[in-house]
Design an enzyme around this catalytic site. Structure first.
Site, PDB file in Angstrom:
ATOM      1  N   ASP A   8       0.862  -1.188   0.000  1.00  0.00           N
ATOM      2  CA  ASP A   8       0.000   0.000   0.000  1.00  0.00           C
ATOM      3  C   ASP A   8       0.893   1.230   0.000  1.00  0.00           C
ATOM      4  O   ASP A   8       1.830   1.320   0.802  1.00  0.00           O
ATOM      5  CB  ASP A   8      -0.889   0.023   1.242  1.00  0.00           C
ATOM      6  CG  ASP A   8      -1.922  -1.098   1.237  1.00  0.00           C
ATOM      7  OD1 ASP A   8      -1.971  -1.849   0.254  1.00  0.00           O
ATOM      8  OD2 ASP A   8      -2.681  -1.212   2.217  1.00  0.00           O
ATOM      9  N   ASP A 130     -15.375  -4.886  -1.239  1.00  0.00           N
ATOM     10  CA  ASP A 130     -15.007  -4.698   0.169  1.00  0.00           C
ATOM     11  C   ASP A 130     -16.282  -4.606   0.987  1.00  0.00           C
ATOM     12  O   ASP A 130     -17.190  -3.854   0.627  1.00  0.00           O
ATOM     13  CB  ASP A 130     -14.178  -3.421   0.331  1.00  0.00           C
ATOM     14  CG  ASP A 130     -12.902  -3.471  -0.491  1.00  0.00           C
ATOM     15  OD1 ASP A 130     -12.423  -4.590  -0.735  1.00  0.00           O
ATOM     16  OD2 ASP A 130     -12.398  -2.413  -0.886  1.00  0.00           O
TER      17      ASP A 130
END
Length: 242
Positions: A8, A130
């Site tokens: 990330d 998600d």
């Protein structure tokens, strides 16, 4: 089952968040390429690269990091975070992404996401589903939508989607174990899905369990950085699987 470590990116650096909360940011390395090369040196072939700045800005930001990793390793990279337009996708693919992940866009602008499936091909477009309490979460998890997870994914499978990354937000970055029950339910109800488990992976023993359920891949983030799972363990798992 494919092993897909996550990197990330914020400000060009490797970070991890807990439950997607930017205030929990922890920097693990200033140089993402260094981490990517470590993965490659341990037999890992895949990388999940997330542009957290892009997710906030709603357009691609860290494509230079993508380009650097793509040109200096042989990793097959799926890239996500803030991809909203055909131009974002063009930049991502030209910078070396093999696949891209679209999450919020699939909820907010389904016609755009569907056009990507036909333009670029379903093998290049991953649906990012998600979820929080089986409801789809969007905008870097800052919002919960009214969309129910399984019907939402089912609808897109009918549109040609095959790859789906499902992150249970309650588990993400918490090192408490993945959502085995949720993945089992999804695999039971969604025919033909290539399900990539994400969130909560905390120890090596969880990987064979996810493989047994039928997950096509699993994304591992904090567990590697916090030395809960070693790259040696992943290397031997990959060698045995091959």
């Amino acid at each position: 089952m494919r092993i897909i470590p996550a990197i990330d990116i914020i400000d060009g650096k490797c970070v991890r968040l807990s439950k997607g909360d930017y205030s929990t940011k922890k920097i693990y390395n200033e140089n993402p390429l260094e981490i990517a090369k470590q993965y490659e040196n341990h037999g890992i072939e895949y990388l999940h690269l997330v542009d957290l700045d892009g997710a906030k800005a709603s357009h691609i930001v860290n494509h230079k990091v993508l380009e650097t990793i793509a040109t200096k390793t042989n990793l097959k990279i799926d890239f996500g975070g803030g991809l909203k337009t055909d131009e974002d996708l063009r930049i991502a693919f030209e910078s070396g992404a093999g696949q891209i992940t679209g999450g919020s866009i699939a909820v907010k602008k389904p016609e755009v996401f569907k056009s990507w499936l036909s333009k670029f091909g379903a093998d290049k477009i991953i649906l990012g589903a998600d979820a929080n309490n089986e409801k789809i979460a969007i905008s870097g998890w800052l919002e919960e939508s009214d969309e129910e997870l399984i019907p939402f994914v089912k609808n897109y499978i009918q549109e040609g989607v095959s790859y789906v990354i499902c992150t249970d937000i309650a588990k993400d970055g918490m090192l408490e174990g993945p959502s085995f029950d949720l993945y089992e339910k999804m695999l039971g109800e969604l025919e033909g899905v290539k399900l990539i488990a994400s969130g909560g992976i905390s120890k090596f023993e969880e990987l064979p369990r996810l493989a047994e359920l039928g997950c096509e891949g699993t994304i591992i983030g904090k567990a590697i950085y916090e030395n809960k799972i070693s790259l040696r363990q992943l290397e031997s798992y990959i060698l045995k699987s091959n």
